[in-house]
Enzyme design. Structure first.
Site, PDB file in Angstrom:
ATOM      1  N   TYR A   1      -9.652 -11.696   9.752  1.00 17.05           N
ATOM      2  CA  TYR A   1     -10.341 -10.525  10.295  1.00 17.05           C
ATOM      3  C   TYR A   1      -9.785 -10.240  11.688  1.00 17.05           C
ATOM      4  CZ  TYR A   1     -14.091  -8.829   7.328  1.00 17.05           C
ATOM      5  OH  TYR A   1     -14.799  -8.195   6.356  1.00 17.05           O
TER       6      TYR A   1
ATOM      7  N   GLU B   1     -10.672  -6.935  13.642  1.00 17.85           N
ATOM      8  CA  GLU B   1     -11.100  -5.627  14.138  1.00 17.85           C
ATOM      9  C   GLU B   1     -10.705  -5.459  15.610  1.00 17.85           C
ATOM     10  OE1 GLU B   1     -13.215  -7.191  11.995  1.00 17.85           O
ATOM     11  OE2 GLU B   1     -14.621  -5.731  11.121  1.00 17.85           O
TER      12      GLU B   1
ATOM     13  N   ASP C   1       1.599  15.745   7.746  1.00 20.33           N
ATOM     14  CA  ASP C   1       1.549  14.609   6.820  1.00 20.33           C
ATOM     15  C   ASP C   1       2.938  14.511   6.197  1.00 20.33           C
ATOM     16  OD1 ASP C   1       1.321  12.974   4.629  1.00 20.33           O
ATOM     17  OD2 ASP C   1      -0.527  13.873   3.874  1.00 20.33           O
TER      18      ASP C   1
ATOM     19  N   THR D   1       2.211   7.740   4.597  1.00 21.68           N
ATOM     20  CA  THR D   1       2.049   6.483   3.885  1.00 21.68           C
ATOM     21  C   THR D   1       3.291   5.651   4.195  1.00 21.68           C
ATOM     22  OG1 THR D   1       3.039   7.529   1.958  1.00 21.68           O
ATOM     23  CG2 THR D   1       0.644   7.353   1.984  1.00 21.68           C
TER      24      THR D   1
ATOM     25  N   LYS E   1       6.251   5.167   0.168  1.00 14.16           N
ATOM     26  CA  LYS E   1       7.028   6.130  -0.626  1.00 14.16           C
ATOM     27  C   LYS E   1       8.499   5.987  -0.237  1.00 14.16           C
ATOM     28  CE  LYS E   1       3.184   9.324  -1.429  1.00 14.16           C
ATOM     29  NZ  LYS E   1       2.080   9.019  -0.505  1.00 14.16           N
TER      30      LYS E   1
ATOM     31  N   ARG F   1       1.958  -0.669   0.284  1.00 14.72           N
ATOM     32  CA  ARG F   1       1.020   0.454   0.175  1.00 14.72           C
ATOM     33  C   ARG F   1       0.164   0.508   1.435  1.00 14.72           C
ATOM     34  NH1 ARG F   1       1.711   2.140  -4.691  1.00 14.72           N
ATOM     35  NH2 ARG F   1       0.304   3.866  -4.325  1.00 14.72           N
TER      36      ARG F   1
END
Ligand code: DSN
Length: 424
Positions: A51, A53, A197, A223, A226, A232
């Site tokens: 974790y 954050e 984008d 992203t 691609k 991903r």
């Protein structure tokens, strides 16, 4: 894979079958790619346990010193690769990256101007079934009927008429160069922020084969899986003046704990994209798409905009009996994975469609070139001309499998399941 085989044979079997599918098929879904063994190793690393954050140096959990290191590497590589002021590498996906970008500028009910989904836009650019269409007041622009290309005069008119707070540029099914400089001018004139984008073309931008949006946009999202050929996920780039707002919107506004294992893999992929071979990879992706377009056009297959400048072609069945669904299924039986896609002038549902999107990023990673594209283009034309012909599909499938055997995804000395990208 030995642990998985022993502990969970059902999941192991599904993974093994998917590996076989990827090896024996031609992967021509324009948004997919194959990552390097190093990217896969980082994705499967012990960072999945952590974790973290917050941001590097400012976490809400202890024990983050190594997480800080990989996130800092990913941020620095992203800003270097795209010459951006600031990067946030935590978005879990492109949709989250876009959501963070919107929330940095907009309140619910505010107006945005984005590209129509059936003209090549994306769900998150204002579709009524997506959060973007539900939270914001959306106006859409599209491509011109005459040539299938973006009409910047019409976009300017729409921007001046509707005065959006944010203009969204970028597409998921547009085969031509997008003039981000023109979008920047329109946004400035209309008093709007510009969010680009660039998910589909990020790898081409990185390699210098598509103009960069970074100098023209307030925020650029992408992203990482691609054309950029990473794990991903998503990332946001922005001007320094927006850095704090973007970081706050990613966490704590829309996400909780970052996926540190994926951030580590993003760092690896961004490092690969900074290597000299990556520009050559992008050049070959575009060359392959052009050859594919030429073969299809020679065979009488209609393409939106009459060709391509990028990594994809968009086949146009509007006005005919054949649907995108039929063509996708027939090509699937022939061992060629593509996706049905809505196209300009669409009259059918998104589950049926009048188009087909075909991309070259994955087959190029596999090492295929113009010679292979000519053969593949011929097979695609054969199959879409005769979608009911099972014998033809079976013959093409045998030829596809034979071709794929000549382009293994990895070399014998590479770990299974990833390409050896040394020559890509
Ligand atoms: N679903 C992706 C694509 O195929 O283009 C976009 O998010």
């Amino acid at each position: 894979m030995d642990d998985l085989r022993r502990c969970d044979p059902q999941v192991h079997r599904a993974v093994a079958h998917e590996t076989e599918r990827q090896l024996a098929h031609l992967e021509m879904i324009a948004s997919e790619n194959f990552v390097s063994p190093a990217v896969r190793e980082a994705t499967g690393s012990v960072f999945t346990h952590k974790y973290a954050e917050g941001l590097p140096g400012r976490r809400y959990y202890g024990g983050c010193e190594h997480a800080d290191q990989v996130e800092e590497l990913a941020r620095t590589r992203a800003t270097t690769l795209f010459a951006a002021d600031h990067a946030n590498v935590q978005p879990h996906s492109g949709a989250q990256a876009n959501m963070a970008g919107y929330f940095a500028f907009l309140s619910p009910g505010d107006r945005i101007l984005g590209m129509n989904l059936s003209h090549g836009g994306h769900l998150t650019h204002g579709s009524p079934v997506n959060f973007s269409g539900r939270y914001f007041d959306v106006t859409s622009y599209g491509v011109s009927e005459s040539d299938g290309r973006l009409d910047y005069d019409a976009i300017r008119d729409a921007a001046l008429r509707t005065r959006p707070k944010v203009i969204v540029a970028g597409a998921s099914a547009y085969p031509r160069i997008i003039d981000f400089a023109a979008f920047g001018e329109i946004a400035r004139e209309a008093g709007a922020a510009l969010l680009v984008d660039m998910a589909h073309v990020a790898g081409l931008v990185a390699g210098g084969h598509h103009p960069t949006p970074v100098p023209h946009a307030d925020v650029v999202t992408t992203t990482t899986h691609k054309t950029l050929r990473g794990p991903r996920g998503g990332l946001v780039l922005c001007r320094q003046e927006h850095a704090a707002a973007i970081d706050k919107m990613v966490f704590p506004c829309i996400q909780g704990g970052p996926l540190v294992h994926v951030i580590a893999a993003k760092a690896v992929a961004l490092g690969e994209a900074l290597s000299p071979g990556f520009a050559e990879y992008g050049r070959r992706v575009v060359e392959n798409a052009r050859v594919l377009a030429d073969v299809l056009l020679e065979r009488g297959v209609r393409l939106v905009s009459g060709g391509t400048d990028t990594h994809l072609v968009l086949v146009d069945f509007v006005g005919g009996d054949l649907t995108g669904k039929q063509a996708e299924e027939a090509l699937g039986r022939a061992g060629i994975a593509v996706n049905k896609n809505t196209v300009p002038g669409e009259t059918r549902s998104p589950f049926v469609t009048s188009g087909l999107r075909i991309g070259t990023p994955a087959v190029t990673t596999r090492g295929m070139g113009p010679g292979e594209m000519r053969r593949i283009g011929g097979w695609i034309a054969d199959v879409v001309e005769d979608v009911e012909n099972e014998d033809l599909a079976a013959r093409v499938r045998r030829e596809v499998e034979e071709l794929c055997r000549g382009f293994p995804l990895y070399r014998p000395d590479s770990p299974p399941g990833g390409p050896d990208l040394a020559e890509a």
